[in-house]
Enzyme design. Structure first.
Site, PDB file in Angstrom:
ATOM      1  N   ARG A 261      50.003  30.727  31.899  1.00  0.00           N
ATOM      2  CA  ARG A 261      48.948  30.071  32.663  1.00  0.00           C
ATOM      3  C   ARG A 261      47.677  29.984  31.834  1.00  0.00           C
ATOM      4  O   ARG A 261      47.252  30.968  31.247  1.00  0.00           O
ATOM      5  CB  ARG A 261      48.689  30.852  33.956  1.00  0.00           C
ATOM      6  N   ARG A 276      44.539  39.177  35.470  1.00  0.00           N
ATOM      7  CA  ARG A 276      44.644  37.730  35.270  1.00  0.00           C
ATOM      8  C   ARG A 276      44.882  37.483  33.783  1.00  0.00           C
ATOM      9  O   ARG A 276      43.982  37.644  32.977  1.00  0.00           O
ATOM     10  CB  ARG A 276      43.349  37.060  35.735  1.00  0.00           C
ATOM     11  N   GLU A 348      45.829  40.159  45.535  1.00  0.00           N
ATOM     12  CA  GLU A 348      47.122  39.492  45.629  1.00  0.00           C
ATOM     13  C   GLU A 348      48.110  39.985  44.575  1.00  0.00           C
ATOM     14  O   GLU A 348      47.816  40.005  43.382  1.00  0.00           O
ATOM     15  CB  GLU A 348      46.918  37.977  45.455  1.00  0.00           C
ATOM     16  N   SER A 351      53.380  36.353  46.636  1.00  0.00           N
ATOM     17  CA  SER A 351      53.050  35.204  47.455  1.00  0.00           C
ATOM     18  C   SER A 351      54.345  34.478  47.779  1.00  0.00           C
ATOM     19  O   SER A 351      55.212  34.358  46.930  1.00  0.00           O
ATOM     20  CB  SER A 351      52.137  34.295  46.633  1.00  0.00           C
ATOM     21  N   ARG A 388      50.428  42.793  37.568  1.00  0.00           N
ATOM     22  CA  ARG A 388      49.708  43.213  38.775  1.00  0.00           C
ATOM     23  C   ARG A 388      50.389  44.416  39.439  1.00  0.00           C
ATOM     24  O   ARG A 388      49.722  45.276  40.018  1.00  0.00           O
ATOM     25  CB  ARG A 388      49.577  42.045  39.750  1.00  0.00           C
TER      26      ARG A 388
END
Length: 422
Positions: A261, A276, A348, A351, A388
RNA sequence: GGAGGACUCGCAUAGCGGCCGAGUGCACCGGUCUUGAAAACCGGCAAGGGAAACCUUCGUGGGUUCAAAUCCCACGUCCUCCGCCA
């Protein structure tokens, strides 16, 4: 892509959905107009084409002067057909382009509003009281260093910001998490998959990642391929242009892959640590099922995500993401947020989205039963996103001396009960 | 990277520029026959759009032609050989 027939018959429902998402409402009428133009052009083309087919056949049968005369006629008609075909192609292109910009229809149960308007569905577990334990928790960067598990400095040196090395027990922890995840996925009826992470434009486009999300996608221009941001892309595209037999459904895949990403537009956000990052590994669940079963399947995906967090012994909450914060393919999305002690917040970690037939229609994936062939529904959900999860485990299970206890579920995969200082 | 060959309805194949949206075999589905099964025989069997007539699709995109599965060009994929390589 939504069903154009549905849109023609229920424009108000589509308008309401766009409004709920905070997206362009006028586009609905633009689409209807473009669709009408397209269909008119198509009818014109088909009429001319039919004429041409008939005439062509008579040319073949004719002889002499008669043939010469017919040929002159046919030539003129051919030009008309060509012009009509060009017009048809242009208008079809225009109509499709507009239709592709439209987001999926919101689930009526999804909360309306922006990022802040999510609804918390439940809390599981209680955040640990470090004051009672008598020490100040260290963040995952510090713990990662003490345990020799995470090296962000060398990551930055070698690959730039938002890069890291998982070393020693950090690397072992990834393997343990992946193995535990795959093992539970197998129990739940998933087929394990290691998909390609380098995909062609059709796969990227079909899964909807070249829309608003395009700026976060790495593209390798020279070879016209993309690096996927999630294995949802190759898993969804796996059955592109296929018709699946109804008795095979639900078809569930657990994909393990690296994810890439660009994280454009996130300057200054989560710059410390590995919350991130540009590259990480993830085990993703992906389901193909009948549309009428999608809601139930969505709940199952959420349950499996909850089971994972519970097994990791991490306090979390489940939120029902609000309309304005959904991806364009999703009708409803549930996020699981893990408690991160040093941020004093839930963040988060997984998801799950119900994309109904939206994605499948773009990818041309259908299923066939006794009544015929119909668009299939697709759903995705994170089983574990490694960095994460590592953050959550290190921070929640740390001890005063910087060592970290290994959750019981992972112990068999790690062969240790505690991460020691190096 | 270089040289050659291929790509047709689930699979295998046939296909002269018009009679080809396309034949055959296998598989599959339905039926007859059989106590049941197999065999045999009969029928069906690609997808999309359309109420229908009909239109589109023979790897993809362009071109030639009144007319393209068929001729030409580009690209893609697969196979074989050479080179390089984990």
């Amino acid at each position: 892509m939504i069903d154009i027939k549905f849109l023609r018959e229920n424009p108000d429902v589509v308008r309401a959905s766009q409004k709920g998402r905070g997206e362009n409402v006028e586009i609905v009428d633009q689409i209807i107009a473009a669709d009408e133009r397209k269909r008119a052009a198509l009818t014109e083309f088909e009429t001319l084409r039919q004429e041409q087919n008939v005439l062509s056949k008579s040319v073949g049968a004719a002889k002499g002067d008669e043939k010469t005369a017919l040929l002159a006629n046919a030539k003129e008609l051919a030009d008309k057909v060509k012009a009509a075909d060009t017009k048809r192609a242009e208008l079809e292109e225009e109509a499709k382009k507009l239709l592709l910009q439209l987001s999926n229809l919101l689930d009526t149960e999804a909360p309306i509003g922006g990022e802040e308007d999510f609804v918390t569905l439940e809390h599981v577990g209680t955040p640990r009281d470090f004051a009672k334990d008598g020490f100040e928790p260290r963040d995952h960067v510090e713990l990662g260093k003490l345990l020799g598990a995470i090296d962000t400095e060398r990551g930055a040196k070698v690959a730039g910001s938002r890069s890291y090395y998982l070393t020693g027990v950090g690397a072992l922890l990834e393997f343990a998490l992946v193995n535990y995840a795959i093992q539970s996925a197998l129990k739940n009826g998933f087929s394990p998959v290691i998909p390609p992470v380098l995909v062609n434009p059709a796969a990227m486009e079909g899964t909807g990642f070249l829309g608003q999300a395009a700026e976060n996608v790495y593209r390798i221009e020279k070879d016209d391929v993309y690096l996927v941001g999630t294995s949802e892309v190759p898993l969804a595209a796996m059955h592109m242009d296929e018709i699946l037999p109804a008795e095979k459904l639900p078809l569930r895949y657990a994909g393990y892959s690296s994810c890439f990403r660009r994280e454009a537009g996130t300057y200054g956000k989560d710059t410390r640590g590995i919350i991130r990052v540009h590259q990480f590994d993830k085990v993703e669940m992906f389901s193909f099922c009948k549309p009428e079963e999608a809601k139930e399947e969505h709940k199952r995906l959420l349950q499996w995500e909850k089971d994972f967090l519970t097994a990791m012994e991490i306090p979390f909450r489940v939120i029902d993401v609000a309309s304005g914060d959904l991806g364009s393919s999703a009708v409803r999305k549930f996020d699981i947020e893990a408690w991160i002690p040093t941020q004093d917040a839930y963040r988060e970690v997984t998801s799950t989205s119900n994309c109904t037939e939206f994605q499948a229609r773009r990818l041309n994936i259908r299923y066939k039963d006794a009544d015929g062939t119909k668009a299939i529904a697709t759903l995705n959900g994170t089983l574990v996103a490694i960095p994460r999860m590592i953050v959550a485990i290190l921070e929640n299970h740390q001890n005063a001396d910087g060592t970290v206890n290994v959750p019981a579920a992972l112990q068999p995969f790690l062969g240790m009960k505690k991460f020691e200082l190096v």
